[in-house]
Enzyme design. Structure first.
Site, mmCIF file in Angstrom:
data_model
loop_
_atom_site.group_PDB
_atom_site.id
_atom_site.type_symbol
_atom_site.label_atom_id
_atom_site.label_comp_id
_atom_site.label_asym_id
_atom_site.label_seq_id
_atom_site.Cartn_x
_atom_site.Cartn_y
_atom_site.Cartn_z
ATOM 1 N N ARG A 35 0.822 -1.221 0.000
ATOM 2 C CA ARG A 35 0.000 0.000 0.000
ATOM 3 C C ARG A 35 0.849 1.262 0.000
ATOM 4 O O ARG A 35 0.465 2.270 -0.582
ATOM 5 C CB ARG A 35 -0.925 0.002 1.217
ATOM 6 C CG ARG A 35 -2.038 -0.998 1.052
ATOM 7 C CD ARG A 35 -2.921 -1.038 2.253
ATOM 8 N NE ARG A 35 -4.074 -1.874 1.997
ATOM 9 C CZ ARG A 35 -4.816 -2.424 2.944
ATOM 10 N NH1 ARG A 35 -4.525 -2.213 4.212
ATOM 11 N NH2 ARG A 35 -5.843 -3.167 2.638
ATOM 12 N N LYS A 220 -19.857 -17.632 -0.255
ATOM 13 C CA LYS A 220 -21.305 -17.493 -0.039
ATOM 14 C C LYS A 220 -21.990 -16.630 -1.078
ATOM 15 O O LYS A 220 -21.451 -15.607 -1.485
ATOM 16 C CB LYS A 220 -21.542 -16.850 1.323
ATOM 17 C CG LYS A 220 -21.164 -17.756 2.460
ATOM 18 C CD LYS A 220 -21.428 -17.056 3.754
ATOM 19 C CE LYS A 220 -21.196 -17.982 4.940
ATOM 20 N NZ LYS A 220 -21.265 -17.256 6.189
ATOM 21 N N GLY A 376 -10.279 -9.401 -2.088
ATOM 22 C CA GLY A 376 -9.182 -10.045 -1.383
ATOM 23 C C GLY A 376 -8.669 -11.358 -1.933
ATOM 24 O O GLY A 376 -7.512 -11.469 -2.316
ATOM 25 N N GLY A 399 -13.349 -3.709 -0.345
ATOM 26 C CA GLY A 399 -14.711 -3.218 -0.170
ATOM 27 C C GLY A 399 -15.081 -2.132 -1.169
ATOM 28 O O GLY A 399 -16.197 -2.117 -1.703
#
Ligand code: AMP
Length: 419
Positions: A35, A220, A376, A399
């Protein structure tokens, strides 16, 4: 809209919001500086122009001020080295001393502010426990009120604002969005990293070369419903992979043994299939699975039809027939989005499907497709299989990327350029 390339920072102080939320070990050593490196082009351009830097970031989830285990001080030596300057540090992002440090910065100098999230005002959320909802509402009102002063103070340090923190672009925080109101159009802009991320998302969601294929994997359906629903209005092919496969298989009447499944999402799976049909989207489901007799790398394995998994066994990856079907669809695509592995890629014996998908994406990219990998675990896959350089773009924003794909307006983007 102002751009960083056009802007001459000579003699200007730039407030640059970066994402330096890097992992550190128990000795406060940085374990992955990706980062920090990602923000270097922006920071170096500003210094090279003869500007000065006020660098601001969050780190971790501090609960008080100060919360020393989340101090950004630990990264100062490393950032200094990478940036090639003697980075100054303000041990508080507020206060008269910090204002003085910022105001005394000369051309080519850089100052890092302490963790913005030491202050609840950064996120605008009250801290602590509240006995009643009313108390909580009051506290929220108070923090929103003091957030205005906090934001104005941050803005007062600089002549211009640069947002290079795509990872927090989906948050309407003081330093990621609200601060932009304090700068006029010509003095606020994206940094290079943010620009690349925004362009990559636009290339797949707006400026789409067809066919467009999205590969949605992971565990999921429930965590990806909104993305899938939005993609069903955009893509030509939607490949469903990973653990969510078995919710679809069971909904269609298949036998899935002990495979992961969300029983409360069976109707939803059928609705998504129906919506795909109505929208003319080719929904591509697995036809076979690599199954295991327990959830471990050393389990006994076998290949079976995806809808005929015996009791006591579970699907942990796609099978070879599915690999071929998925790969063919991917190789014929001109735009590709990959989010989530096809199986439990953390176990070496169940990486084959994800590897096949990754290889097909690399091949399609070689043939001119634009490929974006994000979220991710697919990024982890690309790294694990050494495919990073073979895809068009690997997003740094988990996100934020997912919200952009859901079709949401990201506050950090809107604050700079409006919509
Ligand atoms: P997500 O965070 O939803 O993208 O899910 C990623 C996780 O899904 C990874 O840790 C995978 O190991 C897991 N996963 C993928 N396929 C399966 C599967 N067939 N059964 C259980 N977990 C899976």
């Amino acid at each position: 809209m102002q751009t960083i390339d056009k802007f001459n920072f000579s003699g200007k102080k730039a407030f640059v919001r970066v994402d330096f939320n890097v992992p550190v070990d128990e000795n406060f050593q940085i374990t992955d500086d990706t980062r920090i490196r990602a923000a270097l082009p922006t920071l170096k351009k500003i210094l090279a122009d003869g500007g000065s830097l006020i660098i601001a970031s969050h780190m971790g989830r501090p609960k008080k001020n100060p919360d020393t285990k989340f101090s950004l001080k630990v990264i100062v030596p490393h950032v200094s080295k990478l940036l090639g300057v003697n980075l100054k540090f303000a041990s508080d992002c507020m206060g008269a001393e910090t204002a003085a440090l910022a105001s005394s910065l000369k051309a080519g100098e850089a100052l890092l502010l302490e963790n913005l999230r030491f202050y609840a005002e950064e996120e605008g959320k009250p801290r602590g426990e509240f006995a009643t909802d009313e108390e909580k509402a009051e506290a929220k009102k108070a923090v929103k009120e003091s957030q205005k002063k906090f934001t104005a103070t941050l803005a007062s340090y600089a002549d211009c604002y640069v947002n290079d923190a795509f990872g927090t672009a989906h948050r309407a925080h003081a330093s990621t969005a609200l601060i932009a109101k304090h700068f006029d159009e010509s003095n606020k802009m994206f940094g290079y990293l943010m620009e690349k991320e925004v362009n990559a998302v636009e290339k797949i969601m707006k400026d789409t070369a067809r066919p467009f294929t999205a590969i949605m994997g992971g565990s999921k359906v429930s965590s990806k419903i909104e993305i899938i629903e939005n993609l069903l209005t955009k893509v030509d092919n939607l490949i469903i992979a990973g653990g969510m496969t078995y919710t679809f298989t069971k909904a269609l009447g298949g036998k899935i043994g002990n495979s992961i499944c969300e029983d409360d999402k069976l109707d939803l799976a059928l609705e998504l299939l129906d919506k795909a049909k109505k929208n003319g989207v080719n929904m591509v489901l697995a036809v076979d699975a690599k199954i295991a007799d327990n959830f471990s790398n050393d389990a006994n394995t076998s290949f079976v039809k995806v809808d005929a998994i015996p009791d006591g066994w579970e699907g942990l990856d796609i099978g070879p027939e599915t690999e071929k079907i998925f790969s063919d669809v991917i190789k014929n695509s001109k735009t590709i989005l990959w989010n989530g592995p096809t199986g439990v890629f953390e176990f070496d014996n169940f990486t084959s499907g994800s590897r096949a998908v990754g290889n097909a994406i690399v091949e399609a990219t070689k043939n001119g497709a634009f490929s974006l990998v994000g979220g991710g675990d697919s990024v982890a896959c690309v790294n694990k299989f050494g495919l990073f350089d073979g895809v068009s773009y690997v997003s740094t924003g988990g996100g934020a990327l997912l919200e952009a794909i859901e079709g949401r307006v990201l506050p950090g983007i809107e604050a700079i350029r409006g919509y």
